[in-house]
Design an enzyme around this catalytic site. Sequence first.
Site, short mmCIF file in Angstrom:
data_model
loop_
_atom_site.label_atom_id
_atom_site.label_comp_id
_atom_site.label_asym_id
_atom_site.label_seq_id
_atom_site.Cartn_x
_atom_site.Cartn_y
_atom_site.Cartn_z
NE ARG A 80 -6.61 -6.74 3.65
CZ ARG A 80 -6.61 -7.84 2.92
NH1 ARG A 80 -5.94 -7.89 1.78
NH2 ARG A 80 -7.28 -8.91 3.31
CG HIS A 125 -8.37 -13.83 5.46
ND1 HIS A 125 -8.02 -12.55 5.83
CD2 HIS A 125 -9.46 -13.70 4.66
CE1 HIS A 125 -8.89 -11.70 5.28
NE2 HIS A 125 -9.76 -12.37 4.57
#
Lengths: 256, 649
Positions: B269, B249
Site C-alpha cells: 500500500r 494486520h
Amino acid sequence: MSSYTAHFKVWRGDADGGGLQDFQVEVNDGEVVLDIIHRLQATQASDLAVRWNCKAGKCGSCSAEVNGHPRLMCMTRMSVFRRDETVTVTPMRTFPVIRDLVTDVSFNYTKAREVPAFVPPKGVAAGEYRMAQQDVERSQEFRKCIECFLCQNTCHVVRDHEENKEAFAGPRFLMRIAELDMHPLDAAEETGLNRAASAQEDHGLGYCNITKCCTDVCPENIHITDNALIPLKERAVDRKYDPLVWLGSKIRRRGQ
Amino acid sequence: MTNVERHAYDVVVVGAGGAGLRAAIEARERGMRTAVICKSLFGKAHTVMAEGGIAASMGNANEHDNWQVHFRDTMRGGKFLNHWRMAELHAKEAPDRVWELETWGALFDRTADGRISQRNFGGHEYPRLAHVGDRTGLELIRTLQQKIVSLQQEDHAETGDYEARLKVFQECTVTRILKDRDRVAGVFGYVRESGRLFVIDAPAVVLATGGIGKSFKVTSNSWEYTGDGHALALLAGAPLINMEFIQFHPTGMVWPPSVKGILVTESVRGDGGVLRNSEGERFMFGYVPDVFKEKYAQSEEEADGWYTDPDTHRRPPELLPRDEVARAINSEVKAGRGTPHGGVFLDVSTRLSAEEIKRRLPSMHHQFKELADVDITAEAMEVGPTCHYMMGGVDVEPDTAAARGVPGLFAAGEVAGGMHGSNRLGGNSLSDLLVFGRRAGLFAAEYAAGLGPDSRASATAEQVDAAAAEVLRPFGAAEGAGTGSGGDGSGAAAENPYTLHQELQQVMNDLVGIIRRGPEMEQAMERLTGLRERSRQVGVEGHRQFNPGWHLAMDLRNMLLVSECVARAALERTESRGGHTRDDHPDMDRLWRKVNLVCELAAEPPAEDAGAPAVTLRRRPMDPIRPDLLALFERDELLKYLTDEELDA
C-alpha cells in the site's frame, strides 16, 4: 476443495541410525510438504522432529531433501507431485543427524565465525555513509541469503567428503566473502586483509569447480556461482598475478 | 537437587530477535559476560519476517521530517495510550540506531544522492521507513548477527575463545525466571536438542521474546510466538499492561488455507497498492474516522495525486493506521462484498510496472507466485486481517526498560508494553527493537555491574527442583494416565498438546478476535479455564531429545496464561480503541484513555480450585503527558483524546 490421501515416507531416527517410516496422510488443496509433516505431528507422530519457523520461505529453517532434492519444505507445493506418487522426506545429508529431519548444522556457524567481519571505513561517521544504489545492489543480492544451508548441503566438495570440511567454507560463506569484498565501503584492504586472496588461501575457494549445484538449489535464486564465486575467483587469480589487471577490472566494473 | 547443567553470566538475554541481539551487543560492549538464549537457530528469529522497514525520522526523503513529527504520528497511531516518554525516546533515538547498523555492514536501499532511502507507510506523515526491498527484517537480523560474530572474533583474538564474553545458547527454551527473594537470580530452561535441563545464574535478565500470535488461529506469527516472556514476567511477579490491545494486520494472505494469515507487507500500500471490494469499489474512502478526517484524501483523484505531489494532496485512506484498515476489511467481508476466499482485493499491478514491482516487492512477488499461483505484477492479491502484533507487555520503566517490581528484570521489543499504546504503526517495531533493545542491554549491564560479586545470589535448590518437576511433568502424565493399554486408571486420559493448542487458537480467534463482544468474552474465559484444567493432564510420547510434542506442552502454559490476560482485560475495557474493538461499546471514550489495565499473577490457586483465575486485573491511571510534548499538538486535536480537565490542568 478436494483432499486425498498421500503416501509419505519420512526418515526417522537419530545419530545411532534409523530408517524410512511409511505414513498415509491427508492432503488438501494448496498445501506444502511442511503442512503434511505438521499433520503427521498432530495426528500420528507427536514426537516427529522438524525445524521450521516462518512457513513463508523467509527464515530458512525447514531445509530437507524431498524425493532426493534439497528443498525448503514450506515452499514445496504438494501439487508438484502426482497423487499416487510416494513423497519421501529425508534430512539434509551433509550434516550429522540429531533426530528425524533435524540435523546438526553447527558446521555453518563455525565457518561463519572464520570470515573476518565488515571493517567500517575510518573517518566516516555514522550517518555519513554515502553509497550509490547500483553499488550496493551487488552485495544486496548476496544478503538476500536466508541461511537455509541448502547450498552447503548440496555442494559436492563436502557432501560426500567429510575430510574437506576443515578447509572449505562452502558456497554460503565464500559468497559472504564476495559480499564484503564488493561492499562499497568495506575497509579491510586498509587493515592489510585482501579478501579475495584470503578466500583462496584460507577458505578453500580453490575447491569449488563451479558446477553450480549451489545456485540450482538456492530458494532465493541467488546467482551464487556466477555473481559471487566466479568473480571472487577472478579477483583472487588477478591479484595473485597482476595488480594492474585487478585495478583495471575494478574501474571497468564501476563504469557499468 | 535435580541434576542440571549450571552456567554463570552477568547478563542473560532471552530471545535473539532484533531486541535481544541489540541488548546483547550493548551488554557485551559494556564489559558484561553475556548469554543469549533462543528457541530457534541463531539468525532465524521472527524479526526476519519484518518486511517494510524501520521508521526513523532521518529526513532523507522529506527534509521536513524530525523526531517531533514522528512522535506525533506514533501517539496518534496509538490513540494517545502510548507511554509518551517511550514514544519520545523512540522518535529521538531511532535515526542513530539505523545509522549505527550501517557501520556494522547493513546495506539499505539508497536515495539518488547516496543516503538511506525512506518509504511511505500507514500513519507516517512523511516517507520514513529505511528499507531493503521488502526484506528489511532479514537485513536487520543478519546485521546484528554479524555484529555479534565480529565481537566474538575480537574476543577470540584476545582470549583464544570466541565465546569468552558473548555466547549464544541456540535451540534452548527458558521456562522460569529464578529469583533470590524479590530479585532476579537467573533462568531455568532446557536444551531442545537433547532435553537436558540447565540453569544460568545471572543477576540481570533481559526478556526479548516477542509476541503471542500463536494463541490465535489466523496469525502472521511463527511457532516461537507463544508469549513466553509475557508469562515468564508474570510468573516472576512482574505486571503486564495493555494486554487487550492486539494488532490485526489488515493484509494477510487468505488463500490457500495452508498459508492463511501469512503477512502481505504494508509496503504494497505504501508503494501505491489499492484496496477494492468484490464490486470493484475502492472502499477505504468510506472508513476514514473523524479523528483522521483532515489528514486523508476524500476522493480517488486526490489520493492518486498524492503519490507524485504529496505537498498539495492528502494521503490515500489505504494508508490509515492498521487498526482502521483491518476493521474496514472485516466490515466489507461481513457485508457480503468479500472475495471468493473471504478477503478483499489488494492491487498494485495497476500502479507500478512489473519490473518495478519485482524490484520493490520481490518477496511478495515470490511468495504469491510460489504459494498461491498469483502473479502480483498482473493481478490483484486476496487479503484479509491476521493476528500480527501484541501491543501489551511487561510494564517497564520508560528510560531503563526495567520491569516494575522485579529488580534485575528488563524487557524490550514486543514483549514490553507501553510504547505503542493501543496500536502500533508499521515500521515502528523494528525501530522499537533497536532503541529499547539497546537501552535494556545498557541498563541491565549497569545494574549487574553495580552489584558487587558478593551481593549476587543464586536460586535455591527448591526453586530449581520445582522448575525441573514442572518441565518433566508431561512425561509422567503420559505414563500415569496411560495413553496405551497400561493405564492405571488413576485419572483422565492424557491430553494431546496439539489438540489443546488447536482448541485454544479457535477460542481466541472466535471469541477474543478482531471484533469483540462482552458475552463472547465471558464464554472465552470459561473455555480458557477448562483448557487450563485439561492442560495439567497434558502428556507426551517419546523421549526428551528434540521432541516437538513436549516443547508445545511447555509453550501451552504460557499461551494459556497470556490468553487469560487478553480476555480479562478486553472484557474490562468497555470502549473501542486501536487494537481493541468492542461491538457492544463501539466508541472511543476519553475517560478510558487515562487508564491502563494491569494484569498480575493471582496468588497460587489451591490445586482443587482450578477454576480460580490465574491472573488478576486492576486499573491504574496513566502518567500525565509532559506539557512540552502536549504543545506539539493543536488543542482541537487533543480534545478528541484528552478530557477537558486534563487539558486545562
